[in-house]
Design an enzyme around this catalytic site. Structure first.
Site, PDB file in Angstrom:
ATOM      1  CG  HIS A 185      16.549  53.263  36.504  1.00 40.25           C
ATOM      2  ND1 HIS A 185      17.292  54.388  36.263  1.00 40.25           N
ATOM      3  CD2 HIS A 185      17.334  52.229  36.164  1.00 40.25           C
ATOM      4  CE1 HIS A 185      18.475  54.035  35.802  1.00 40.25           C
ATOM      5  NE2 HIS A 185      18.531  52.728  35.728  1.00 40.25           N
ATOM      6  CG  ASP A 187      18.581  50.347  33.036  1.00 42.06           C
ATOM      7  OD1 ASP A 187      19.315  51.281  33.397  1.00 42.06           O
ATOM      8  OD2 ASP A 187      18.182  49.447  33.806  1.00 42.06           O
ATOM      9  CG  ASP A 299      21.271  51.712  37.940  1.00 40.61           C
ATOM     10  OD1 ASP A 299      21.721  51.207  38.986  1.00 40.61           O
ATOM     11  OD2 ASP A 299      20.954  51.036  36.945  1.00 40.61           O
ATOM     12  CG  ASP A 436      15.548  48.781  37.460  1.00 46.65           C
ATOM     13  OD1 ASP A 436      15.829  49.858  38.027  1.00 46.65           O
ATOM     14  OD2 ASP A 436      16.377  47.874  37.269  1.00 46.65           O
ATOM     15  CG  HIS A 581      23.585  53.370  33.991  1.00 44.26           C
ATOM     16  ND1 HIS A 581      22.692  54.396  33.815  1.00 44.26           N
ATOM     17  CD2 HIS A 581      22.861  52.326  34.449  1.00 44.26           C
ATOM     18  CE1 HIS A 581      21.481  53.989  34.159  1.00 44.26           C
ATOM     19  NE2 HIS A 581      21.555  52.734  34.547  1.00 44.26           N
TER      20      HIS A 581
END
Ligand SMILES: [Zn+2]
Length: 1142
Positions: A185, A187, A299, A436, A581
């Protein structure tokens, strides 16, 4: 090809003529290159050039086309309308009356009166008035909320669930299929900026991926964020690119969702969601030739059905969601409804269904994905092997798999897989394997893939275990699920899987920890994002028009088309990045917020350049006089934002006795009467139309302080009449003019000895604030305000006559005294809000004038304005509310605006989802206060039998209706501590923040009992258009002083307004196949809005007509064929294809 297509169109119209679909977005590719869009010449010169006009659409998915047509023939008819409008404007060279559409295209300056009655036909209402019938196995989320106790009992090892048991022989007949899906994941900004994450982690993950996946064809990987993937792609060589392509071809690497980011589903507007999806999908198509099939959203903090709808329309078949309220997850697990077809609330059949997997446990990390027991699952996260940087908090470490322990370890893991599978209806189980920023180092790839392969080999080589375990991508999993669940690929239905309708807000991950804080966190940037979206859309449209016109005049080389397209692309990507997000959510570190803000800020500047450049070409009367001089722009914007974290300021236009041209760009597809306000250097102003008619104007003061007016600048306001998507011209000059009148002012202050300065030009009255009320009004509305607080107390809609109590107030929330306090994500208030009571009485300033009247109240923390525009159009129908909020000096406080009315709304209220649809809500006393807050992207309303009170917003914020007749919206929050969700800081970087709203009071002509249980609701047409005008204000640009000698002409690209219920979401020039410049194609994205017909159609001020809810035979495909795109300039028959953008 063309003939075949035409047959298809005709057949679909016959067969599906009665199908009705109201809320649909889809795109088609419109070739603009040969469109005649220049109206400066004599119209007769343009006749005969239309055959060059071409409507061409990419030819890819003819099957898809057929299905879309079947579903959406009505929408298609609307698109025909709009294209006919476009093409006719092209043909005629100017606006005019179109048969069948009662919109008028009056020349600016002429008296324009909206029709008294908007002719809404019963057919228009079929969609919104349709009764809802739930499918036999349907789950409606509103009913689930009624059902649940929200008691949060301890569930044992699966704390928020229950004990799971199974019989050992359950898989004897049909083995368990396990898909372990490796993922990372990433971000695009959170604790680090996008670029820092890329440098430190992401590039290594992707580089290692190429090597490590090639080592063993059984290994798989999932990737979803194209923002990162594309950046990496730019930095790798041809060999590596080829290696990636082969991984994709072999099915080892899957791109899931394929958006620029994994967007926030609460705060993001559907314009932004679509645009970042388009940007990602276009990138994939151009560089990899890949179309994503499955969505992956582990997420986002709550999930919206708008996302499900858009993914479906983007051609995806499956999706996965994760952050859902733990009580809902538990209920779904108990009912075995975690895998379902997600259907839109308003969909009467299955056309919007998309197969959805909801992850059952607390998180997407490995401890919470292999099965119910995190203590066990953590032992199968081999990054946590002893000696590594991370370990298992349950204090039992993983063991590397050896011949000695493989049996024991495999059985232990299989037990978790089997338990997990008990929560589902098939024998196919999904086990995501990631977290993550995982798989950064080569050793981590080895640890995970080698150890798992040993476990799989053991399981698969023991037939008595009845299991097949392997690495898979998310689409591998869904493919197996579809086979096992016997999903019919045509109807998207399964005898095994249920249908679910509704949304998954407001998310709680444990206890009373509701994630409703992020609906408001960092509101300055939520507003800045909306501003960028509005500028982006406006610039896209104008640029597309300019490009086609330039091409026609063979002047493309004189225009910075490639350079501007690069800026446009960058703006799309910066806006796309902010839909992430942790970006628009306001949940990043302070410096990450600054990084985002700087990107938004730069892109706004660049988009203004693009608009100025495009408008320059389009308004020039003699195109021969065109020359692009970047150092001395032809046009200048009327405002400047001085820094990424500062509010925009108006620039002062210098006027003289020589008239100066003000270009007013209307970025909406509706003809529009609107108040334009610019700052000028003199109170003596004459405003004239392009044709030389004087226009009524109001001069008001520019206030440097609450009671101190500027002597150098004045506000000039007048009602502009603007054509749809057009550029209107007004001439401003310094001259005595009877049609320009100064505003008058009344000040109130309780017990103060106020001195008002700098107001020599204006009539000023100073009165003591007392218990009386004063009023402002226009021809539609009257407002009563307290002369003590300046706040609204009553509102009267003159059409209905009755005065309603509508009290506005500000309130404070604090944070709880418990250990866990409010932060960027969580809202944990210390009980009900307390009334805002300022230390000093406010200064109240009332402006009255010919164009607008306004009450401005200056409190310590808020400057609050109520404005009524004196317009006989839409923008005269609602109260404009603006709040400039400053809580930088506060400690753990949140400020809200509360509206209390005498509407008997009970516990029902309505909020929009992503500006796209309305979700009915119920205030539930069994839930804590913070659970009753919901995201509001554009709209919320309350209603009773007779009235509806709608609050429209120009920025995403959290909203609630905690008591009968109330609506309240949180405007800013300042929180001194972290809320333990990983951010590691509070929210203390508050800015002076502007919030803008419109308040609309509408009389309902009917209501029925079914409405109470209906899971859908629709705004009125007036509400739709008011919201659009609020979010897309007109854009004034002034001709530079050194260009006064050049002649200009208004630009009118559309012959008339689009139908009132059709919104032009975007007209987006597509990138060329090679290089960074534009192609000759543009995507036209339209949205047909469902609307509620039970509102008065008298005096709405609307200047458009509706589509009568059905196919208009006059616009059958033949007409398009014959009238628009006969042949292109090279003599080819153009092809038409409507399809989704993937
Ligand atoms: Zn994330």
């Amino acid at each position: 090809m063309a003939v075949k297509l035409r047959m298809k169109l005709s057949r679909q119209f016959t067969v599906f003529g009665s199908a009705i679909f109201c809320v649909v977005v889809f795109s088609l590719y419109l070739m603009l290159d040969h469109l005649q869009l220049d109206h400066s010449k004599n119209p007769s010169n343009n006749v005969g050039k239309l055959q060059n006009g071409q409507l061409s659409i990419l030819q890819e998915k003819i099957d898809h086309l057929e299905r879309l047509l079947a579903e959406n023939n009505e929408i298609i008819s609307n698109i025909r309308d709009s294209i006919i409008n476009l093409s006719k404007s092209v043909k005629d060279g100017r606006g005019g009356l179109e048969a069948g559409n009662q919109s008028r295209a009056t020349m600016p300056g002429a008296v324009l009166t909206p029709p008294l009655v908007l002719p809404v036909q019963p057919e228009d209402c079929q969609f919104a008035a349709r009764s809802y019938s739930k499918s036999a196995e349907g789950v409606q989320m509103l009913e689930v909320y009624d059902l649940l106790a929200f008691d949060n009992p301890d569930g044992g090892v699966w704390k928020q669930g229950f004990d799971i048991t199974y019989e050992g022989h359950e898989w004897d007949q049909e083995p368990l299929q396990v898909f372990v899906v490796p993922h990372s994941h990433n971000d695009p900004g959170w604790l680090k900026t996008f670029d820092d994450y890329y440098r430190d982690q992401t590039q290594h993950i992707l580089n290692n991926m190429v090597v490590k996946l090639h080592e063993d064809v059984r290994r798989k990987m999932l990737w979803s964020e194209i923002s990162y993937f594309s950046k990496w792609w730019e930095n790798i060589d041809v060999q590596k690119r080829d290696a990636v392509r082969s991984l994709i071809e072999r099915g080892q690497l899957e791109i899931a969702t394929g958006g620029w980011v994994m967007p926030d589903e609460a705060n993001a507007h559907y314009f932004g969601i679509i645009d970042q999806l388009l940007e990602g999908h276009q990138w994939l198509e151009k560089n990899l030739g890949v179309k994503p099939r499955s969505g992956w959203a582990v997420d986002p903090f709550g999930h919206s059905p708008t996302m499900a709808y858009l993914l479906k329309r983007a051609g995806l078949s499956n999706m996965l969601i994760q952050r859902v309220h733990y009580s809902v997850k538990k209920h779904f697990a108990a009912q075995k409804t975690l895998e379902f077809f997600w259907r839109q609330n308003w969909d009467p059949d299955s056309s919007t269904d998309i197969l959805c997997h909801m992850m059952p446990f607390y998180s997407y990390d490995i401890p919470h994905t292999c099965g119910p027991d995190p203590k066990i699952c953590c032992q199968f996260d081999f990054k946590r092997l002893p000696g590594g940087r991370i370990s298992c908090p349950w204090r039992v470490p993983p063991q590397a798999i050896t011949d000695d322990n493989v049996q024991e370890r495999a059985l232990m893991l299989l037990d978790q897989y089997r338990k997990k599978s008990q929560l589902f209806r098939t024998k196919v189980v999904l086990a995501p394997l990631g977290d993550d920023f995982r798989y950064t180092e080569a050793s981590e790839w080895d640890q995970q893939f080698q150890n798992y392969q040993k476990l799989f080999d053991y399981m698969n080589s023991h037939p008595e275990l009845h299991v097949q375990a392997r690495f898979g991508t998310i689409s591998d999993f869904f493919a197996a699920l579809r086979v096992t669940a016997d999903v019919d690929p045509l109807t998207s239905s399964s005898p095994l899987l249920p249908v679910v309708s509704g949304d998954f807000f407001t998310y709680a991950d444990r206890d009373d920890h509701y994630w409703s804080g992020y609906f408001t966190s960092r509101p300055f940037y939520k507003r800045l994002d909306r501003l960028l979206e509005s500028y982006l859309r406006a610039a896209e449209i104008l640029y597309s028009f300019a490009l086609s016109s330039l091409k026609k005049h063979d002047r493309l080389n004189d225009f910075p088309s490639v350079e501007n397209y690069k800026l446009l692309t960058e703006a799309r990507r910066n806006m796309g990045l902010f839909q992430h997000h942790d970006a628009i959510a306001g949940t990043g570190k302070d410096w990450v917020v600054i990084d985002y803000g700087t990107r938004l800020f730069h892109s706004i500047l660049n988009l203004k350049h693009i608009m100025v450049n495009s408008a320059h070409w389009l308004v020039l009367k003699n195109k021969g006089e065109y020359s692009h001089q970047p150092s001395v722009p032809f046009l200048q914007m009327d405002d400047i934002q001085p820094a990424q974290d500062a509010l925009p300021r108006k620039t002062v236009l210098k006027l003289s006795d020589i008239s100066r041209v003000l270009v007013v760009y209307n970025p909406t597809e509706q003809e529009r009467l609107t108040v334009v306000t610019v700052y000028v250097n003199t109170p003596q102003v004459r405003v004239q139309t392009a044709a030389g008619h004087a226009v009524t104007a109001q001069v008001s003061a520019v206030w440097e302080e609450p009671t101190q007016a500027s002597s150098e600048a004045y506000q000039l306001s007048f009602v502009a009449h603007t054509s749809p998507l057009g550029l209107s011209l007004y001439h401003l000059s310094e001259a005595p003019e009877v049609r320009t009148a100064p505003a008058s002012y009344t000040f109130y202050q309780q017990g103060g000895d106020m001195s008002v300065a700098g107001t020599g030009q204006f009539r000023v009255n100073v009165l003591p604030g007392d218990s009386t009320t004063f009023t402002i009004e226009n021809s539609f509305l009257k407002i009563w305000c307290s002369s003590m607080s300046g706040l609204m107390e009553r509102l009267q809609s003159k059409e209905g006559g009755v005065k309603q109590e509508v009290r506005l107030a500000f309130v404070w929330y604090g944070t709880t005294s418990n250990r866990d306090k409010s932060g960027a994500y969580l809202f944990l208030p210390d009980g009900e809000a307390k009334e805002y009571s300022p230390k000093r009485p406010p200064v109240i300033r009332v402006t009255r004038g010919a164009i607008f009247s306004e009450v401005t109240t200056v409190f310590e923390h808020v400057t609050h304005s109520l404005r009524l525009n004196n317009i006989q159009g839409v923008e005269g129908q609602s109260v404009e509310i603006s709040n400039t909020v400053d809580i930088r000096g506060e400690f753990n406080r949140e400020i809200a605006m509360r509206i209390t009315s005498d509407l008997n709304s009970s516990d029902r209220f309505f909020t929009d989802l992503n500006g796209y649809q309305i979700q009915p809500r119920r205030m539930m006393a069994k839930l804590p206060l913070q659970a009753n807050f919901y995201p509001m992207t554009t709209t919320s309303y309350i209603q009773d039998e007779h009235l509806r009170l709608t609050l429209l917003t120009a920025q995403s914020l959290g909203v609630a209706s905690l008591k009968n007749g109330q609506l309240e919206v949180i405007m800013d929050r300042r929180l001194m501590q972290d809320d333990n969700r990983g951010l590691g800081q509070g929210v203390q970087d508050n800015k002076i923040t502007a919030n803008t709203f419109r308040l609309l009071l509408e009389r309902r002509s009917s209501s029925d009992a079914r409405e109470q249980v209906r899971p859908s609701s629709f705004p009125s047409l007036l509400s739709h258009i008011s919201s659009m005008f609020l979010n897309h204000p007109v854009i004034p640009m002034a001709v530079g002083l050194s260009y006064g000698h050049l002649h200009t002409a208004p630009y009118r690209p559309l012959r008339s307004s689009l139908p009132c219920d059709i919104h032009l979401v975007n007209l987006r020039t597509i990138q060329a196949g090679e290089g960074p410049g534009p192609s000759e194609e543009a995507a036209l994205i339209l949205h047909r809005r469902g609307f509620d017909c039970t509102f008065a159609s008298r005096n709405t001020g609307l200047l458009c007509a509706t589509t009568w809810g059905k196919v208009r035979r006059a616009f059958l495909p033949q007409i398009i064929w014959e009238k628009i795109n006969v042949i292109d300039s090279r003599g080819r028959v153009p092809r038409i294809q409507e399809h989704t953008w993937a």
